[in-house]
Design an enzyme around this catalytic site. Structure first.
Site, PDB file in Angstrom:
ATOM      1  N   ASN A  94      83.134   4.271   6.942  1.00  0.00           N
ATOM      2  CA  ASN A  94      84.217   3.362   6.545  1.00  0.00           C
ATOM      3  C   ASN A  94      84.020   1.932   7.054  1.00  0.00           C
ATOM      4  O   ASN A  94      84.252   0.977   6.339  1.00  0.00           O
ATOM      5  CB  ASN A  94      85.574   3.919   6.974  1.00  0.00           C
ATOM      6  CG  ASN A  94      85.669   4.183   8.465  1.00  0.00           C
ATOM      7  OD1 ASN A  94      84.666   4.324   9.160  1.00  0.00           O
ATOM      8  ND2 ASN A  94      86.883   4.252   8.965  1.00  0.00           N
ATOM      9  N   CYS A 106      90.605   4.929  10.844  1.00  0.00           N
ATOM     10  CA  CYS A 106      91.174   5.867  11.820  1.00  0.00           C
ATOM     11  C   CYS A 106      92.470   5.341  12.416  1.00  0.00           C
ATOM     12  O   CYS A 106      93.318   6.127  12.850  1.00  0.00           O
ATOM     13  CB  CYS A 106      90.160   6.161  12.931  1.00  0.00           C
ATOM     14  SG  CYS A 106      89.620   4.703  13.863  1.00  0.00           S
ATOM     15  N   GLU A 147      85.126   9.136  19.455  1.00  0.00           N
ATOM     16  CA  GLU A 147      86.218   8.325  18.910  1.00  0.00           C
ATOM     17  C   GLU A 147      86.566   8.953  17.581  1.00  0.00           C
ATOM     18  O   GLU A 147      85.801   8.860  16.619  1.00  0.00           O
ATOM     19  CB  GLU A 147      85.787   6.856  18.771  1.00  0.00           C
ATOM     20  CG  GLU A 147      86.982   5.908  18.700  1.00  0.00           C
ATOM     21  CD  GLU A 147      87.481   5.689  17.294  1.00  0.00           C
ATOM     22  OE1 GLU A 147      88.526   6.300  16.949  1.00  0.00           O
ATOM     23  OE2 GLU A 147      86.868   4.938  16.545  1.00  0.00           O
TER      24      GLU A 147
END
Length: 486
Positions: free
Chosen positions: A155, A287, A253
């Site tokens: 992304n 995210c 993460e």
């Protein structure tokens, strides 16, 4: 005879030099059109083993270079990122479905990270501690980990890949980067070419595009001493489990289901603007996306109207052919999933105030009202341009709603009272909380990371990068040997 003008990276992987990958060839698909842009070579487990061996051999010499020479390479990387912005951004647009402003912002933020990384080698490498032993000096110092494996997402492939690659190199490590096959050109091969041209010694960086099998081989290889992974919580759990068994350092993460809390005294025009940006930027494929809008009952109707109006004004289309606000979702599977989450939530009583109708890989900015905690739009990370609105009556209820999620990446609180917002923020289980702002925030000099199933407590950025990408060593020194009792 015509000279071959194919780029160096065409159907190649990078071992410090370009070579054919032993994995499968896969097409690079443009999400907006479904067209094949090029063919991509991928790395096999044998390629991973070769890269690990070469990286191990090259790492010690790289770490031994004077700090200014390592810094010079990283400064050159920053210069080349800017010089090649046009090519990198164009691939980001076509390969990842990024709109041009998103691609430009991502590259500019990466340049900032490169400059910060270039400053790291000149910083103090340790401390001196006193000793209870007369004549002893205690040195505590940072030393490289060795070979660091970086598994980057599709992304924000440039920013989220290099936020690990750059500080890892600055600290004297060698790096093996595995970009996602959906972003392997802009997030991998163009970067390998750039590091090569910046003068990074051969073997210090390897770029091995591939899917889950390539990533698994990287995680499991014993010569790879650390894994830095950015991606889904489901995959992060698997990586964490493997690294735990191997006693390997791991930075995870992971996903988020991030909340925006709108208190009854909030500036609703500002809150709606922040919400639209946080929910719909890059089609919600972030995210930190604002995935839960928790709004005081008194102002929920007005907030919903303002947000829906902003959503309806956003243009969806191919970012390579004209100005749009939202490009395509990354693939058919993700587009199907977003549509199903909305459809299931509507079947359970949610109301569509804007958007809600899929067109292939394109999905419009969507606002849902009357969302309750039993609905998929509440408890799932949607990773699409959907803003579900849930109401509350008291600050205590708002805190409970935010903390009911196992995720804990980012949150935002809107209120005219800073003291009230800060008091509420202190009770939220989130690694990052933004007052009168939105959830999608990143500053390279501030440690970044989540709580709960959004990560394992790792942090990226600023002083945290020193600790993430090194290990520490205690060295004590005596001028003469000691005579012990036996």
């Amino acid at each position: 005879m015509n000279q071959d003008t194919s780029p160096r990276w065409q159907q190649r992987i990078f071992f410090g030099e370009w070579a054919a990958g032993r994995g499968d060839a896969v097409p690079v698909i443009e999400p907006a059109t479904g067209d094949t842009l090029t063919m991509l070579a991928t790395a096999s487990a044998e390629d991973v083993a070769q890269a690990a061996r070469l990286a191990t051999e090259a790492q010690s010499a790289w770490a031994a270079l004077p700090f200014d020479r390592r810094a010079a390479v990283l400064r050159k990387v920053a210069q080349l990122l800017e010089a090649r912005a046009g090519e990198i951004n164009q691939w980001n647009i076509r390969e990842c479905g990024s709109i041009p402003p998103k691609a430009e912002w991502e590259l500019a933020a990466t340049v900032e990270q490169a400059h910060m990384a270039a400053a790291m080698p000149m910083q103090a490498i340790g401390e001196i501690f006193p000793s209870s032993m007369p004549g002893r000096r205690n040195y505590w110092q940072r030393v490289p980990i060795g070979v660091v494996g970086v598994i980057a997402p599709w992304n924000f492939p440039i920013l989220l890949g290099l936020r690990s690659v750059l500080p890892a190199l600055a600290m004297g490590n060698a790096v093996i980067l595995k970009p996602d096959v959906q972003s392997a050109i802009c997030g991998g091969l163009l970067l390998a070419e750039l590091f090569e041209d910046a003068g990074l010694p051969k073997g210090v960086l390897h770029v091995l595009p591939g899917g889950p099998a390539t990533g698994d081989a990287l995680v499991r290889h014993p010569a790879v001493k650390m894994i830095s992974f950015t991606g889904s919580t489901a995959v992060g759990r698997q990586i964490g489990e493997t690294c735990g068994r191997m006693l390997k350092k791991v930075a995870l993460e992971l996903g988020g289901n991030n909340a925006m809390v709108i208190l009854d005294d909030a500036d609703l025009e500002s809150a709606a603007s922040c919400a639209a940006w946080g929910a719909f930027l890059h089609q919600g494929q972030i995210c930190m996306q604002a995935g839960r809008h928790i709004v005081h009952r008194k102002i929920a109707g007005r907030y919903a109207d303002l947000l829906a109006a902003r959503a309806e004004a956003l243009v969806v289309g191919n970012p390579a052919t004209g100005p749009v606000h939202l490009g395509p979702l990354i693939n058919d599977r993700q587009a199907t999933r977003v549509a199903e989450v909305v459809e299931r939530s509507v079947a359970q009583g949610a109301r569509v105030l804007a958007g809600g109708k899929r067109d292939g890989r394109f999905y419009p900015a969507t606002v849902l009202a009357d969302v309750t905690p039993e609905m998929p739009a509440w408890d799932e990370e949607i990773f699409g341009p959907v803003a579900p609105i849930t109401v509350f009556d008291t600050d205590e209820e708002a805190v409970a709603l935010v903390n009911s999620s196992d995720y804990g990446l980012s949150a935002a609180v809107h209120s005219a009272s800073i003291s009230r917002a800060l008091a509420l923020a202190a009770r939220l289980k989130a690694g990052m909380v933004h007052i009168n702002d939105q959830t999608v925030n990143n500053e390279f000099q501030v440690p970044f990371g989540g709580m709960g199933i959004s990560g394992n407590g790792s942090r990226f950025g600023g002083p945290a990068s020193f600790e993430e990408f090194c290990q520490t060593q205690w060295v004590s020194v005596m001028d003469r040997g000691i005579q012990y009792p036996f």
